[in-house]
Each structure stands twice: as structure tokens, then as C-alpha cells.
Design a protein around this motif. Structure first.
Motif, mmCIF file in Angstrom:
data_model
loop_
_atom_site.group_PDB
_atom_site.id
_atom_site.type_symbol
_atom_site.label_atom_id
_atom_site.label_comp_id
_atom_site.label_asym_id
_atom_site.label_seq_id
_atom_site.Cartn_x
_atom_site.Cartn_y
_atom_site.Cartn_z
ATOM 1 N N MET A 34 -38.272 -24.037 -30.160
ATOM 2 C CA MET A 34 -39.298 -23.274 -29.457
ATOM 3 C C MET A 34 -39.445 -21.874 -30.038
ATOM 4 O O MET A 34 -38.486 -21.322 -30.604
ATOM 5 N N GLY A 35 -40.617 -21.297 -29.874
ATOM 6 C CA GLY A 35 -40.849 -19.957 -30.371
ATOM 7 C C GLY A 35 -41.736 -19.145 -29.442
ATOM 8 O O GLY A 35 -42.471 -19.695 -28.626
ATOM 9 N N ILE A 70 -34.288 -14.135 -27.198
ATOM 10 C CA ILE A 70 -34.849 -15.422 -26.803
ATOM 11 C C ILE A 70 -33.720 -16.308 -26.292
ATOM 12 O O ILE A 70 -32.599 -16.291 -26.819
ATOM 13 N N SER A 71 -34.011 -17.071 -25.245
ATOM 14 C CA SER A 71 -33.026 -18.010 -24.708
ATOM 15 C C SER A 71 -33.764 -19.161 -24.043
ATOM 16 O O SER A 71 -34.983 -19.091 -23.844
ATOM 17 N N ARG A 72 -33.016 -20.200 -23.712
ATOM 18 C CA ARG A 72 -33.627 -21.349 -23.052
ATOM 19 C C ARG A 72 -32.633 -21.973 -22.094
ATOM 20 O O ARG A 72 -31.415 -21.900 -22.305
ATOM 21 N N ASP A 73 -33.177 -22.597 -21.059
ATOM 22 C CA ASP A 73 -32.377 -23.361 -20.115
ATOM 23 C C ASP A 73 -32.949 -24.776 -20.127
ATOM 24 O O ASP A 73 -33.977 -25.031 -19.471
ATOM 25 N N ASN A 77 -35.976 -26.760 -18.120
ATOM 26 C CA ASN A 77 -37.169 -26.882 -18.972
ATOM 27 C C ASN A 77 -37.890 -25.549 -19.129
ATOM 28 O O ASN A 77 -39.128 -25.474 -19.040
ATOM 29 N N THR A 78 -37.131 -24.493 -19.350
ATOM 30 C CA THR A 78 -37.714 -23.163 -19.395
ATOM 31 C C THR A 78 -37.190 -22.365 -20.588
ATOM 32 O O THR A 78 -35.989 -22.400 -20.890
ATOM 33 N N LEU A 79 -38.101 -21.668 -21.220
ATOM 34 C CA LEU A 79 -37.823 -20.762 -22.325
ATOM 35 C C LEU A 79 -38.006 -19.338 -21.808
ATOM 36 O O LEU A 79 -38.894 -19.085 -20.988
ATOM 37 N N TYR A 80 -37.187 -18.409 -22.314
ATOM 38 C CA TYR A 80 -37.263 -17.023 -21.873
ATOM 39 C C TYR A 80 -37.376 -16.080 -23.070
ATOM 40 O O TYR A 80 -36.961 -16.400 -24.182
ATOM 41 N N LEU A 81 -37.910 -14.889 -22.780
ATOM 42 C CA LEU A 81 -37.879 -13.798 -23.743
ATOM 43 C C LEU A 81 -37.552 -12.525 -22.968
ATOM 44 O O LEU A 81 -38.380 -12.038 -22.208
ATOM 45 N N GLN A 82 -36.332 -12.031 -23.154
ATOM 46 C CA GLN A 82 -35.931 -10.761 -22.556
ATOM 47 C C GLN A 82 -36.339 -9.642 -23.512
ATOM 48 O O GLN A 82 -35.914 -9.640 -24.674
#
Length: 119
Positions: A34-35, A70-73, A77-82
Motif C-alpha cells: 500500500m502507498g 506509514i503503518s497498517r493494521d 483492513n486499515t492503512l494509516y499515515l501519521q
């Protein structure tokens, strides 16, 4: 194909923080690298950050390195950007997408989430 919905954008002062989320549905999320990408007014869309299927591998654009994470759970089913230490030049519409191992996006684009950083 995975359907993606971005959220979490907003207006923040320079130096502040935001966390973006990208909720995925449809196909198996953890099958995909993912990006995050962004597009500022009058500019082309650009790469921001990448994560591998497991989340164990990441890389970033030089402009955000050391400030964004960037991280993902995969269970959610979720991608994050802190995003920390935000700058006015980070102002853009932010998108997530499925990507190849080299960061090239190949899925459909969602509506994005707007990030505005005031000076």
C-alpha cells in the motif's frame, strides 16, 4: 479490486500533527502493498510513503522522511499515515492506493482527504 476510503484530513497549524486513515474493503487487504500519495493545487500527484503487505518494509519520499510514518493494521483492513511537524508545503489532497513493490500505484483512486497546513 480493493475499495479505499480516506479520512482524517483537516486544517492544522504549521508544526502540528494529523493522522490519516484509509479503510479498505472488497478483496483481502493483506494481499497488497500500500502507498500514500498527495496532490497539491496545480501540481501532479506525487508519492509520499509505501508499506509492504506485512508492514515490515517501508520507505518514504525525501520530503517527508523523519516526519511521516506509514503503518497498517491488517486485522482492521486499515492503512494509516501519521504526519508530524507539518509544514505549509504539505498542504494537499492525500490519497491511498494499492501499489507494486516499487511504489507504482495500480488501483482506482478514491476521493482523497484534504490536509491544509497554515503558516
Amino acid at each position: 479490486q480493493v475499495q479505499l476510503v480516506e479520512s482524517g484530513g483537516g486544517l492544522v497549524q504549521a508544526g502540528g500533527s494529523l493522522r490519516l486513515s484509509c479503510a479498505a474493503s472488497g478483496r483481502t487487504f493483506d494481499n497488497y502493498h500500500m502507498g500514500w500519495f498527495r496532490q497539491a493545487p496545480g501540481k501532479e500527484r506525487e508519492f509520499v510513503a509505501y508499506t509492504s503487505r506485512s508492514g515490515g518494509g517501508t520507505y518514504y519520499a525525501d520530503s517527508v522522511k523523519g516526519r511521516f510514518t506509514i503503518s497498517r493494521d491488517n486485522a482492521k483492513n486499515t492503512l494509516y499515515l501519521q504526519m508530524n511537524s507539518l509544514k505549509p508545503e504539505d498542504t494537499a489532497l492525500y490519497y491511498c492506493n494499492t501499489v507494486l513493490g516499487n511504489g507504482t500505484p495500480f488501483g482506482s483512486w478514491g476521493q482523497g482527504t484534504q490536509v491544509t497546513v497554515s503558516s
